[in-house]
Design an enzyme around this catalytic site. Structure first.
Site, mmCIF file in Angstrom:
data_model
loop_
_atom_site.group_PDB
_atom_site.id
_atom_site.type_symbol
_atom_site.label_atom_id
_atom_site.label_comp_id
_atom_site.label_asym_id
_atom_site.label_seq_id
_atom_site.Cartn_x
_atom_site.Cartn_y
_atom_site.Cartn_z
ATOM 1 N N GLU A 1 0.806 -1.217 0.000
ATOM 2 C CA GLU A 1 0.000 0.000 0.000
ATOM 3 C C GLU A 1 0.843 1.273 0.000
ATOM 4 O O GLU A 1 0.307 2.371 -0.171
ATOM 5 C CB GLU A 1 -0.928 -0.006 1.215
ATOM 6 N N HIS B 1 7.201 1.621 -0.289
ATOM 7 C CA HIS B 1 8.309 0.888 0.336
ATOM 8 C C HIS B 1 9.033 -0.017 -0.666
ATOM 9 O O HIS B 1 10.266 -0.067 -0.703
ATOM 10 C CB HIS B 1 7.746 0.064 1.500
#
Length: 153
Positions: free
Chosen positions: A82, A85
């Site tokens: 989400e 990263h």
């Protein structure tokens, strides 16, 4: 393209991420079967598991600096979540491995899956898109043969 035969002096290291092991274990199996199928003895292959993709470069660097390997195959799977990263990990690992390869004049094979979904990773670890572990092992064999015929650094 036909590859010159191995002379038996080659050693290969495989650094594989534990994270997403259901995927990375298949990549590892593909790489191992390809190397052994090409005549590399299992005793000439070092396999090291690291926690995740982020940890691959430091272990790959250790192998490179040891001067005991002909090539290092790096395997992992980073799947988008989400946040961004995954992008930071993918970019850092890819740039680090390239730098290690050039600094040590050593083939460093990039078998890090950078997928949007788990389904894409499944397809690239033995599904309908092939197995990136096999591709990396084939490239490692080709690079080792190629560098044997190149002028020394």
């Amino acid at each position: 393209m036909e590859r010159p035969p191995l002379d038996g002096s080659e050693r290969f290291a495989i650094v594989v991420a534990e994270w997403n092991r259901s995927i990375t274990a298949k990549l590892l199996q593909g790489a191992l079967s390809t190397l052994v199928g090409a005549g590399v003895s299992e005793s000439q292959i070092d396999v090291v598991w690291v926690p995740g993709a982020w940890e691959i470069p430091v272990v790959a660097q250790r192998f490179a600096q040891s001067e005991s390997c002909s090539a290092v195959i790096c395997l992992g799977a980073v799947i988008r979540g989400e946040t961004s990263h995954d992008q930071h990990i993918n970019r850092a690992v890819s740039l680090s491995l390239q730098q290690i390869s050039l600094a040590n004049d050593l083939p460093m094979l990039f078998g890090l899956l950078t997928c949007e979904t788990m389904e894409q990773a499944i397809h690239r670890s033995g599904g309908n898109v092939g197995n990136k572990g096999i591709e990396c092992a084939e490239a490692a064999l080709a690079m080792v043969a190629l560098l044997k015929n190149c002028p020394p650094a």
